[in-house]
Design an enzyme around this catalytic site. Sequence first.
Site, PDB file in Angstrom:
ATOM      1  N   ASP A  74      -4.925 -15.655   5.698  1.00 43.61           N
ATOM      2  CA  ASP A  74      -3.498 -16.170   5.217  1.00 43.61           C
ATOM      3  C   ASP A  74      -2.991 -17.486   6.450  1.00 43.61           C
ATOM      4  OD1 ASP A  74      -4.244 -14.802   3.508  1.00 43.61           O
ATOM      5  OD2 ASP A  74      -3.243 -12.467   3.812  1.00 43.61           O
TER       6      ASP A  74
ATOM      7  N   ARG B 167       3.089 -19.649   1.262  1.00 41.30           N
ATOM      8  CA  ARG B 167       2.256 -19.445   2.507  1.00 41.30           C
ATOM      9  C   ARG B 167       2.358 -21.607   2.412  1.00 41.30           C
ATOM     10  NH1 ARG B 167       2.812 -14.927   4.089  1.00 41.30           N
ATOM     11  NH2 ARG B 167       1.872 -13.791   3.144  1.00 41.30           N
TER      12      ARG B 167
ATOM     13  N   ARG C 265       0.922  -1.015  -0.321  1.00 41.33           N
ATOM     14  CA  ARG C 265      -0.040  -0.365  -0.063  1.00 41.33           C
ATOM     15  C   ARG C 265       1.057   1.329  -0.337  1.00 41.33           C
ATOM     16  NH1 ARG C 265      -3.343  -3.945   1.647  1.00 41.33           N
ATOM     17  NH2 ARG C 265      -4.916  -4.252   2.193  1.00 41.33           N
TER      18      ARG C 265
ATOM     19  N   LYS D 247      -6.762 -18.571  -3.474  1.00 47.03           N
ATOM     20  CA  LYS D 247      -5.486 -17.901  -3.458  1.00 47.03           C
ATOM     21  C   LYS D 247      -4.467 -18.435  -4.340  1.00 47.03           C
ATOM     22  CE  LYS D 247      -7.223 -15.679   0.150  1.00 47.03           C
ATOM     23  NZ  LYS D 247      -7.480 -14.155   0.174  1.00 47.03           N
TER      24      LYS D 247
HETATM   25  C1  S3P Z   1      -4.934  -8.894   1.671  1.00 47.09           C
HETATM   26  C2  S3P Z   1      -5.937  -9.013   2.233  1.00 47.09           C
HETATM   27  C3  S3P Z   1      -6.192 -10.322   1.592  1.00 47.09           C
HETATM   28  C4  S3P Z   1      -4.945 -11.200   1.450  1.00 47.09           C
HETATM   29  C5  S3P Z   1      -3.733 -11.448   1.261  1.00 47.09           C
HETATM   30  C6  S3P Z   1      -3.286  -9.484   1.559  1.00 47.09           C
HETATM   31  C7  S3P Z   1      -4.634  -7.218   1.393  1.00 47.09           C
HETATM   32  O1  S3P Z   1      -6.618 -10.498   0.523  1.00 47.09           O
HETATM   33  O2  S3P Z   1      -5.126 -13.030   2.168  1.00 47.09           O
HETATM   34  O3  S3P Z   1      -2.682 -12.091   1.535  1.00 47.09           O
HETATM   35  O4  S3P Z   1      -2.933  -6.609   1.638  1.00 47.09           O
HETATM   36  O5  S3P Z   1      -5.341  -6.568   1.257  1.00 47.09           O
HETATM   37  P1  S3P Z   1      -8.283 -10.997   0.508  1.00 47.09           P
HETATM   38  O6  S3P Z   1      -9.084  -8.797   1.042  1.00 47.09           O
HETATM   39  O7  S3P Z   1      -8.477 -11.008  -1.118  1.00 47.09           O
HETATM   40  O8  S3P Z   1      -9.006 -11.840   1.575  1.00 47.09           O
END
Ligand code: S3P
Length: 422
Positions: A303, A379, A19, A330
Amino acid sequence: MIRFEGEFSFSGDKSVTQRAILLGGVAQGETVICGAAQGKDAQTALSCISALGAEVKHLGETLVIKGAPRLKSAVSLDCGNSATCMRLLTGLLSGKGIEATLFGDGSLSRRPMARVAEPLTRLGARIETELGKPPIYISPAFLTGGEIALSIPSAQVKSALMLAGLDAKNGVFVVENHPTRDHTERMLPLFGAPVSVTKTEQGKRIFTQKCGLKGTEIDVAGDLSSAAYFMALGALKGRVLCKNVGVNPTRTGIFKAFKKLGVRFSLSNERTVSGEPRADVLVEKSELKAVKITAEEIPLMIDELPLIAILCLFANGESTVSGASELKEKESDRLSGTVRLIRALGGEAEETTDGWRIRGDTRLVGGDVPTALIGGDHRLCMTAAIALLSSEKGGMLSGVNACNVSFPEFFEKLKSAGAGVE
Ligand code: S3P
């Protein structure tokens, strides 16, 4: 391995780092990111913003990004293995007036993208996909904005919509009825973008509005999702102190699972830096009890679920996990992959329609884990390593480079702590 003990720190959280990189890439001026994630997914985000026109400098462990004042008008962005990168960028770029094609590797090319394309289109974006899968094609569009209720609990979808709000005439309201990680809500204000969050009967309503971003400084806490593998070894084999780990309450579902399982753990040195809580987490060898984990708990431990399944093998009875069908979407199908892994090592587990039944207290003998079983999934690779280290005889794990996506130091760290990795 008889006993595992040690004090560890981890490179920065992958979700927070990605982000910070993406926002820094389109912000005006300089963004400094300390303690960034080291994995390939972070590199992917950096190469995407470079392709958009941002400048990236590495000063030791610190990243300095000079945001692109004007984005390139037509770009092709390789999102590698990272759905976070692809989905967040789709939202971020949908109202920027540029043509963009977003593509990814074999795993990412199979992942669902209609979940972002469809609601963004309702806000006015012009987005096409290949039957709901990547590549994603973005064309210049005028975003009017509006209100969208999330149809699945997904931080990636939520974030894509919030980021589209930064270019939408009337802003964007996102209604979230099941909590998911809230890093975007916490970070946007650091870049000068107001985020207003109001409580609703079932969850919350988030508003983002038309606004330019200004560069900022972000210090990223250690990645809880990486630390979790070491915490699991602490719970099964000894005593582990994980220092400076992110403990944002929308990520700490694993602590709830620990409590149910009877894992002895404690937090100290709790503080908030760059809008995110962090702490040192101590985990000690524990007698584990069988658990029942249900749908509403899933998003906050999504995760970590394959790893939690391994802990369940050492609990006193049958554990069940339900409401976790998102695991099929995933980097690989983690629902079936986890069962194949457990069975390959002599454990007993069964896949249900949306989760697992896992038999505790059976002998986890060990055995070889071939590359195909891991399927390039970082993972599952690290989960397999922890399962092997906790098994009676261990075994050969192939396809170990998969961990480079999020945690390249994983095997070195285990090795130097004497975990029995050769
Ligand atoms: C993430 C959100 C999750 C997670 C991914 C990272 C993120 O996915 O599984 O590893 O950084 O917003 P989802 O939002 O699709 O559940």
